[in-house]
Scaffold this motif. Sequence first.
Motif, PDB file in Angstrom:
ATOM      1  N   UNK A  95     -14.445   6.209   2.386  1.00 20.10           N
ATOM      2  CA  UNK A  95     -13.465   5.194   2.758  1.00 20.10           C
ATOM      3  C   UNK A  95     -12.738   5.653   4.007  1.00 20.10           C
TER       4      UNK A  95
ATOM      5  N   UNK B 178       0.839  -1.211   0.000  1.00 20.45           N
ATOM      6  CA  UNK B 178       0.000   0.000   0.000  1.00 20.45           C
ATOM      7  C   UNK B 178       0.870   1.255   0.000  1.00 20.45           C
ATOM      8  N   UNK B 179       2.014   1.186   0.655  1.00 22.73           N
ATOM      9  CA  UNK B 179       2.984   2.283   0.536  1.00 22.73           C
ATOM     10  C   UNK B 179       3.464   2.359  -0.901  1.00 22.73           C
TER      11      UNK B 179
ATOM     12  N   UNK C 277     -10.046   5.453  -2.918  1.00 23.42           N
ATOM     13  CA  UNK C 277      -9.417   4.322  -2.220  1.00 23.42           C
ATOM     14  C   UNK C 277      -8.226   4.804  -1.401  1.00 23.42           C
ATOM     15  N   UNK C 278      -8.045   4.222  -0.250  1.00 22.18           N
ATOM     16  CA  UNK C 278      -6.919   4.625   0.594  1.00 22.18           C
ATOM     17  C   UNK C 278      -5.781   3.636   0.379  1.00 22.18           C
ATOM     18  N   UNK C 279      -4.636   4.145  -0.142  1.00 21.59           N
ATOM     19  CA  UNK C 279      -3.498   3.236  -0.285  1.00 21.59           C
ATOM     20  C   UNK C 279      -2.718   3.187   1.021  1.00 21.59           C
ATOM     21  N   UNK C 280      -1.858   4.174   1.252  1.00 27.56           N
ATOM     22  CA  UNK C 280      -1.054   4.167   2.478  1.00 27.56           C
ATOM     23  C   UNK C 280      -1.967   4.420   3.683  1.00 27.56           C
ATOM     24  N   UNK C 281      -2.028   3.492   4.636  1.00 28.49           N
ATOM     25  CA  UNK C 281      -3.043   3.603   5.693  1.00 28.49           C
ATOM     26  C   UNK C 281      -2.612   4.405   6.917  1.00 28.49           C
TER      27      UNK C 281
END
Lengths: 383, 279, 181
Positions: free
Chosen positions: C33, A294-295, C59-63
């Motif tokens: 989201x 995800x990073x 959309x959320x990539x880095x959380x």
Amino acid sequence: MTKKRALLAGAHFMNGDVACAEGAIAAGCRFFAGYPITPATEIAEHLSERMPEFGGIYIQMEDEIGSMAAVIGASYAGLKAMTATSGPGFSLMQENIGLAAMTETPCVIVDIMRGGPSTGQPTLPGQQDVMQAKWGSHGDYGIIALSPSSVQEMFNLTIEAFNLSETYRVPTLLMGDEIVGHMWEKVVIPPASEIETVNRKKPHVPPDKYAPFMPDDDLVPPMACFGEGYRFHATGLTHDEHGYPKTQSSEVQSKLVRRLCEKINKNEDRIVKVEEIMLEDADIAVISYGIVARSALSAVRKARETGIKAGLLRLITLWPFPEKRVKKLARKTKAIVVPEMNCGQMVREVERAAKETPVAFLSKLGEDPHRPKEILEVMRRSA
Amino acid sequence: MVQEVSHPFSSYLRSAMIPHIWCSGCGNGIVLNCFIHALEELQRDLDKLVVVSGIGCIGRTAGYANADSFHTTHGRAIAFATGVKLANPELEVVVISGDGDLFAIGGNHFIHAARRNIGVKVICANNFNYGMTGGQQGPTTPLEASTTTTPYGNIEHPFNLVHLAAAAGATYVARWTTLHVRRLTQSIKRMLQKEGFCFVEVISPCPEIFGRRNKMRTGLEMMEWFRRASSVENFSDPSKAEITSKRILVGEFVNVEKVSYERLLHEKIGQINEKKIVW
Amino acid sequence: MRIEIRFAGFGGQGIIKSGIIVAAAACIHGGKNAVQTQSYGPESRGGACKSEVVIAEEDIDFPKVVEPDVLIVMSQHAYNEYVDDVKSGGIIIMDPDMVPHEKNLKKVRVFRIPATKIADELGRRIVANIAMLGAFVAITNMVDEKSVIESIKANIPKGTEQLNLAAFEKGYEYGKTLLKS
């Protein structure tokens, strides 16, 4: 009033450990044996409440060695079975993961990875067990390991893990980490009727003709269970098709161990799942898995904004290693970047497959995965 | 013309696995024999029997019994059997293994299975040493005994297995030697008819490996020791039943009624689903 | 638009729960989201504790939170640790009784909510986090008030609804008052 088993459906906000537990129930898992360990304990806690509602078994064993042994026993007695743990417990389980591989036991092991080695950092994430997933028990054997990047995938891939373990009669590992385990996110659960589940194939011959380790063409032997009248024997010793020990035969050893590896490796195309994002025209590719992906995705998006032709290959399957996909990618990209929360593990596999294409490795240990800008920086330098 | 005569108990044995691997004078055959007699006398359905063993000479018993059987990793037979019994409580699950397997590497599983009172029946062939690996010291090796790893005599205190089993919560505890075949068979029968965790220790001769280092070169000499030293006493205090060269106390030590783990668990599951009225 | 919110304090203050309530409000009750992550020490009570929420339409990539838009802080230790991360123009919502020593901050807006006092007045210090949530909603309007109330109800033990909603209300009013002044 009719009693109804309440399988969840619809949108829920939950953490990854709970999603994994719900995925197990949805997959048909009816046996859990485990031992408390951060950050996987919530899986056990949730299943201690949910399993009985489905007539399933939850037991807390005396340690992880016993947990893994009980899981194999339950699977041979006919139930879909799993355990969940983290690094220190995963180490203890290796002995009987080897037994499960040798006796071709369908079962699922969840490892919510934390910082290691040893007791390490119980509440912080890591990706330090991914080589142990492949090579953790002694000897050679095939294994399947999956890597979830989101809470939704903790649900989906738990079901997938059961389906693969039942299909190939192989222990299947779900390699999560502290972040995906404890992170809360939306999970959309389809109605039970739309969830595809797979059950191990049963013998197609009567008991007197049954050889418990005689494979079909797919290299997987049909599986009878205890109490069904087949009266078969299974052992961790090297054995022939009948399950009888053959500890002095080179031929039997070679045939059995090669098949244990090949039933997974030869089915690579059927097992392997990856996600390809913006790779069509990519000059530079990030290969990543789990929470770090995800990073990486964020970094790839930022790179595209600045004109770098970047893309992401996200490994959903870690083992068998998606070798063909990586080879193909390496042939058409100028450079590959591999960020991992360890000191360099899957990057070795990438380098082996990438051959001439340069591979940059980016290591991170401790609390957070790589910041997107850290990956972006390496991509800039590699581009 | 020679007629093939099959053994009256051949249906209890997996003929493809015979001959067995045991030395002459070994007591393991007697243990298997008494177990089969008990099954025969109880007319048990072999389709519903699972024999589980760990590693060691006696561990091969699982393979010789003509039932579903599993030969686990070293020490893990009881933990494996726990999974089997919970997953399918209708199965009769019997663990047959040795003193090293059950009480050294597997000791933790033994005490916790006894504490939980899981309905697994355990038969331990105690031969005082690790026979298969060549006769090393183990958790039951008597003080001063000579083994390949105690060449100057053993200085570790041995476990008193019946005391350990009773203290950990077993509902049935007995000890016999391979000399007491009828009583041993009766004991195994009794155990198979009981609910919960049961334990039978069988003092078993290992002349080739243990005996010859301890002035008992043949099975007969070892049996002679058992005859000389053993005395039958039922329901005596297991804490006073340490085995010495002069005294082997045998008999039943514990026989109590206690609801099994699997019964409690399945009752609990029933109650939970009664209460849960969904929609 | 990606919004980053960080809750920080010590274990036992309901810091992690606050993050879950806000994220669930935005996601399940608000249709956006959202993702909540956390970090905590080995102590169940008293150790440093952090809960992070990212909310976005996309959309959320880095959380994880990199540069918080809002920091909600309930201990001196957490204040010292995280106050400098806040985005320029961002918001700090703090309990002044738990943070006696403040820095002189220029590029952020600071709101002081005596949440622990409010909770004490209601009879249970444990709902201080919910009073902070009320203030957060009133001050930032980043998450819809009704959604947060629904989310509180869904994420607290049964039988404590009245107490928690009262704490939310008090915090909300306090926040509104600060905004006007």
